[in-house]
Write a protein that holds these residues in place. Structure first.
Motif, short mmCIF file in Angstrom:
data_model
loop_
_atom_site.label_atom_id
_atom_site.label_comp_id
_atom_site.label_asym_id
_atom_site.label_seq_id
_atom_site.Cartn_x
_atom_site.Cartn_y
_atom_site.Cartn_z
N ALA A 14 0.81 -1.22 0.00
CA ALA A 14 0.00 0.00 0.00
C ALA A 14 0.85 1.27 0.00
CB ALA A 14 -0.98 -0.01 1.18
N GLN B 6 -4.21 4.62 -7.15
CA GLN B 6 -5.27 4.30 -6.20
C GLN B 6 -5.73 2.85 -6.42
OE1 GLN B 6 -8.48 7.10 -6.74
NE2 GLN B 6 -8.69 6.67 -8.92
N VAL B 7 -6.28 2.26 -5.36
CA VAL B 7 -6.59 0.83 -5.36
C VAL B 7 -8.03 0.61 -4.92
CG1 VAL B 7 -6.02 -1.41 -4.33
CG2 VAL B 7 -4.19 0.23 -4.86
N HIS C 157 -9.88 -2.67 -3.68
CA HIS C 157 -9.50 -4.02 -3.26
C HIS C 157 -10.71 -4.72 -2.67
CE1 HIS C 157 -6.25 -6.59 -1.01
NE2 HIS C 157 -7.21 -7.33 -1.52
N TYR D 249 -6.91 3.92 -0.99
CA TYR D 249 -6.86 2.46 -0.99
C TYR D 249 -8.19 2.01 -0.39
CZ TYR D 249 -4.75 -2.22 -0.81
OH TYR D 249 -4.44 -3.55 -1.01
#
Length: 366
Positions: free
Chosen positions: A209, A218-219, A221, A241
């Motif tokens: 991260a 950006q994630v 998840h 995130y």
């Protein structure tokens, strides 16, 4: 027309069956559709959710090696065949379409006993036992890999849900990122591990991260319901995130992303290539190696990267994934390559096969 679908057990068998059911219903709202299943499988939830009739037969999992359980199989299998034959009679089935798994075996044997035409659909490069058996009873075999070893194989692809098959990922991008609380203008990675095997992906991704944030990525998840990994909260205004336990809008998740990191199940590979989303494929390290076989043609065509589960580390992510995702021209090339490998109309092609088989059977009877 009355169709019985045998595709219970896992989502990999059920979802293509339901996508075919949807395609048949679009052509003819009055088509009769019955799904074979058992009380153990996901079909008890997924089939009624989609508005189709579910008929249950006794589950008869076949042992993969010689065990005392094998002695009980013939009697239990005979009971399941009789139950499946009764369902074919009650439905007055014109055709049985099987998608593999332990529901398909008694379905094929019952259809052969009742002289009901059979269509086999095989989603994987290595056919399972049920479809190897079913393919011996029919000339109508649909496959999703052009080099399938099954006899009489016709390349069709994997039937997909309409919201995936018709998705315009680029047109939906801003709306999708807003839906998940993501910024509109940053490179975005989608991470998901599927119903099993998410743990090692979660561990490596969460540990990476800080590297994602430093790279301006950006994630989104999808961590799964049993996840114990959580990244440190991001500061205001920086790359987000976002973690969610489950996603029932995978069309929006695909639209929000520039790239994915995921397993390489047959359905996952079919959906990602259909929408043109490149991916880092991390094949599940158990089973017969079919996930690697699913991903290899996509990667060879330039539509993704491939890494072994044991080699997926924060360092690999930093040195291999992040440079690719931070390069817009490379992402665009990978997207085009992935899209060339996809097929959006497999549901229509398989539905046409169903109509052709039923029409030919009726002509023979006349």
């Amino acid at each position: 027309m009355r169709v019985v679908l045998a595709g219970g057990g896992t989502a990999g068998h059920i979802e293509p069956a339901l996508a075919l059911a949807d395609a048949l219903r679009r052509n003819d709202p009055n088509v009769g559709i019955t799904c074979l299943g058992t009380e153990r499988g996901l079909e008890t939830r997924l089939v009624p959710q989609r508005g189709y009739e579910l008929a249950l037969i006794p589950p008869v999992p076949l042992p993969r090696r010689l065990t005392p359980q094998l002695l009980s199989v013939p009697g239990r299998l005979n009971g399941a065949i009789k139950a499946a034959a009764n369902i074919l009679d009650q439905a007055r089935a014109d055709v049985l379409v099987g998608f593999g798994g332990y529901v398909a075996t008694p379905g094929y044997l019952a259809a052969k006993r009742r002289k009901v035409p059979i269509i086999v659909h095989e989603a994987n490069p290595k056919p399972g036992l049920a479809n190897k058996l079913g393919a011996r009873f029919t000339d109508h075999v649909a496959v999703s890999h052009s080099d399938s070893p099954l006899p009489n194989a016709t390349f069709v692809g994997i039937p997909l849900r309409r919201e995936i098959a018709t998705l315009d990922r680029l047109a939906m991008g801003d709306k999708a990122r807003s839906y998940f609380g993501l910024l509109p203008d940053l490179p975005t990675l989608l991470i998901f591990g599927g119903s099993q095997g998410a743990r090692s992906l979660n561990r490596a991704a969460v540990a990476a991260a800080p590297a994602f944030r430093q790279a301006g990525i950006q994630v989104l998840h999808i961590v799964g319901p049993k996840n114990t990994e959580e990244p440190e909260p991001a500061g205001p205004g920086g790359p987000q995130y976002v973690t969610i336990p489950y996603c029932d809008r995978m069309d929006l998740a695909y639209a929000a992303a520039d790239m994915a990191m995921c397993r390489a199940g047959a359905m996952t590979c079919a959906e990602l290539t259909a929408v043109g989303l490149p991916a880092v494929y991390v094949p599940l390290p158990i089973g017969n190696g079919e996930q690697r076989l699913n991903a290899e043609p996509i990667v060879a065509a330039g539509g993704g990267l491939l890494v072994d589960d044991a080699e997926l580390t924060p360092e690999w992510i930093a040195h291999q994934l992040l440079p690719a995702l931070a390069d817009p021209s490379r992402v665009a090339q990978m997207s085009e390559a992935a899209g060339r490998m996809g097929r959006r109309d497999a549901d229509v092609a398989l539905a046409k096969m169903v109509y052709d088989v039923v029409r030919a059977a009726h002509q023979q009877q006349q």
